[in-house]
Scaffold this motif. Structure first.
Motif, short mmCIF file in Angstrom:
data_model
loop_
_atom_site.label_atom_id
_atom_site.label_comp_id
_atom_site.label_asym_id
_atom_site.label_seq_id
_atom_site.Cartn_x
_atom_site.Cartn_y
_atom_site.Cartn_z
N TRP A 257 0.85 -1.19 0.00
CA TRP A 257 0.00 0.00 0.00
C TRP A 257 0.89 1.24 0.00
O TRP A 257 1.94 1.25 0.64
CB TRP A 257 -0.92 0.00 1.21
N PHE A 258 0.43 2.28 -0.68
CA PHE A 258 1.20 3.51 -0.82
C PHE A 258 0.33 4.72 -0.48
O PHE A 258 -0.89 4.65 -0.55
CB PHE A 258 1.74 3.63 -2.25
N LYS A 259 0.99 5.82 -0.15
CA LYS A 259 0.28 7.04 0.25
C LYS A 259 -0.34 7.78 -0.92
O LYS A 259 -1.24 8.59 -0.74
CB LYS A 259 1.23 7.97 1.00
N SER A 260 0.12 7.51 -2.14
CA SER A 260 -0.42 8.21 -3.31
C SER A 260 -0.54 7.25 -4.49
O SER A 260 0.14 6.22 -4.54
CB SER A 260 0.47 9.39 -3.69
N GLN A 261 -1.38 7.65 -5.44
CA GLN A 261 -1.54 6.87 -6.66
C GLN A 261 -0.23 6.89 -7.44
O GLN A 261 0.16 5.88 -8.04
CB GLN A 261 -2.68 7.46 -7.50
N LYS A 262 0.47 8.01 -7.42
CA LYS A 262 1.74 8.13 -8.12
C LYS A 262 2.76 7.12 -7.59
O LYS A 262 3.48 6.48 -8.37
CB LYS A 262 2.27 9.56 -7.96
N GLU A 263 2.82 6.94 -6.27
CA GLU A 263 3.74 5.96 -5.67
C GLU A 263 3.34 4.54 -6.06
O GLU A 263 4.20 3.69 -6.32
CB GLU A 263 3.74 6.08 -4.15
N ALA A 264 2.04 4.26 -6.09
CA ALA A 264 1.57 2.93 -6.47
C ALA A 264 1.93 2.63 -7.93
O ALA A 264 2.34 1.52 -8.25
CB ALA A 264 0.06 2.81 -6.26
N ILE A 265 1.80 3.64 -8.79
CA ILE A 265 2.17 3.45 -10.19
C ILE A 265 3.68 3.23 -10.32
O ILE A 265 4.12 2.36 -11.07
CB ILE A 265 1.70 4.64 -11.05
N ALA A 266 4.47 4.00 -9.57
CA ALA A 266 5.94 3.81 -9.60
C ALA A 266 6.30 2.39 -9.19
O ALA A 266 7.17 1.75 -9.80
CB ALA A 266 6.62 4.84 -8.70
N TYR A 267 5.63 1.88 -8.16
CA TYR A 267 5.86 0.50 -7.74
C TYR A 267 5.44 -0.48 -8.84
O TYR A 267 6.14 -1.45 -9.14
CB TYR A 267 5.08 0.20 -6.45
N GLY A 268 4.29 -0.21 -9.48
CA GLY A 268 3.80 -1.07 -10.55
C GLY A 268 4.75 -1.14 -11.73
O GLY A 268 4.95 -2.21 -12.32
N LEU A 269 5.39 -0.02 -12.05
CA LEU A 269 6.37 -0.01 -13.14
C LEU A 269 7.52 -0.97 -12.82
O LEU A 269 7.95 -1.74 -13.68
CB LEU A 269 6.92 1.40 -13.36
N GLU B 12 -12.86 2.97 -9.35
CA GLU B 12 -11.45 2.55 -9.32
C GLU B 12 -10.82 2.92 -10.65
O GLU B 12 -11.50 3.01 -11.67
CB GLU B 12 -11.43 1.05 -9.05
N ASN B 13 -9.53 3.16 -10.63
CA ASN B 13 -8.78 3.41 -11.86
C ASN B 13 -8.11 2.11 -12.30
O ASN B 13 -7.71 1.30 -11.47
CB ASN B 13 -7.72 4.48 -11.65
N VAL B 14 -7.98 1.96 -13.61
CA VAL B 14 -7.32 0.81 -14.19
C VAL B 14 -6.20 1.33 -15.09
O VAL B 14 -6.42 2.23 -15.89
CB VAL B 14 -8.31 -0.05 -15.01
N VAL B 15 -5.02 0.76 -14.93
CA VAL B 15 -3.88 1.14 -15.76
C VAL B 15 -3.77 0.14 -16.90
O VAL B 15 -3.67 -1.06 -16.68
CB VAL B 15 -2.56 1.13 -14.94
N ASP C 230 -8.91 3.52 2.37
CA ASP C 230 -8.39 4.13 3.59
C ASP C 230 -7.23 5.08 3.30
O ASP C 230 -6.18 5.04 3.95
CB ASP C 230 -7.95 3.06 4.60
N ASN C 231 -7.41 5.94 2.30
CA ASN C 231 -6.41 6.93 1.90
C ASN C 231 -5.07 6.32 1.49
O ASN C 231 -4.02 6.94 1.63
CB ASN C 231 -6.19 7.97 3.00
N GLN C 232 -5.12 5.09 1.02
CA GLN C 232 -3.92 4.43 0.50
C GLN C 232 -4.23 3.84 -0.86
O GLN C 232 -5.40 3.62 -1.20
CB GLN C 232 -3.45 3.33 1.45
N TYR C 233 -3.18 3.55 -1.63
CA TYR C 233 -3.32 3.05 -2.99
C TYR C 233 -2.52 1.77 -3.16
O TYR C 233 -1.47 1.61 -2.54
CB TYR C 233 -2.83 4.09 -4.01
#
Length: 159
Positions: free
Chosen positions: A27-39, A58-61, A82-85
């Motif tokens: 889990w990450f604090k922002s969508q940007k961090e979750a995307i960085a992890y996904g990359l 929900e967003n789908v990449v 819960d404010n996490q991504y």
């Protein structure tokens, strides 16, 4: 010998069916961090992301990937709770385009659900030309989104 073969088959089957480890479900604090992890997790680059689709709950990449056997398109969910991504991929990668004679090109349709249970249909494949259209379950002659670099296409449609 037969028991050994069955045992090895079961080991391979169980290994292929294991779920994600705790390290992979993060889990990450922002969508940007979750995307960085996904990359990093998917071993893709930022320009491999074709689109972040807003499905309301929900967003789908949508991303493309390279594999030793060819190229494909896949999706990952960006779950917000819960404010996490979280970056979460539940669909297997499918090779759509390949130069290898035993693989070739493929068009695929699959269903998927959001975390809230809303159902969608994903259409993937290789476009024959820039004016390429497909027939979906709800419409005829729909122009999909086509990646200009690879010629692969995708459409996400609500069921």
């Amino acid at each position: 010998m037969k028991k050994l073969m069955i045992f090895l088959f079961l080991i391979i089957l169980l290994t292929g069916c294991t779920s994600k480890t705790n390290e992979e479900i993060r889990w990450f604090k922002s969508q940007k961090e979750a995307i960085a992890y996904g990359l990093k997790y998917e071993e893709i680059k930022k320009n491999d992301i074709l689109e972040v689709v807003d499905l309301k709950d929900e967003n789908v990449v949508v991303f493309k990937f390279d594999d030793p056997y060819g190229k494909g398109i896949c999706i990952a969910h960006l779950i917000h709770k819960d404010n996490q991504y979280q970056w979460y991929r539940d669909l297997q990668r499918v090779i759509l385009k390949s130069e290898k004679p035993n693989v070739g090109n493929l068009n695929v349709t699959t269903d998927f659900k959001t975390i809230n249970g809303k159902e969608y249909k994903l259409y993937l494949g290789v476009a024959e030309n820039s004016n390429f259209t497909i027939n979906t379950d709800t419409e005829l002659n729909v122009k999909p989104k086509i990646d200009q670099d690879t010629g692969m296409y995708y459409i996400i449609e609500k069921k």
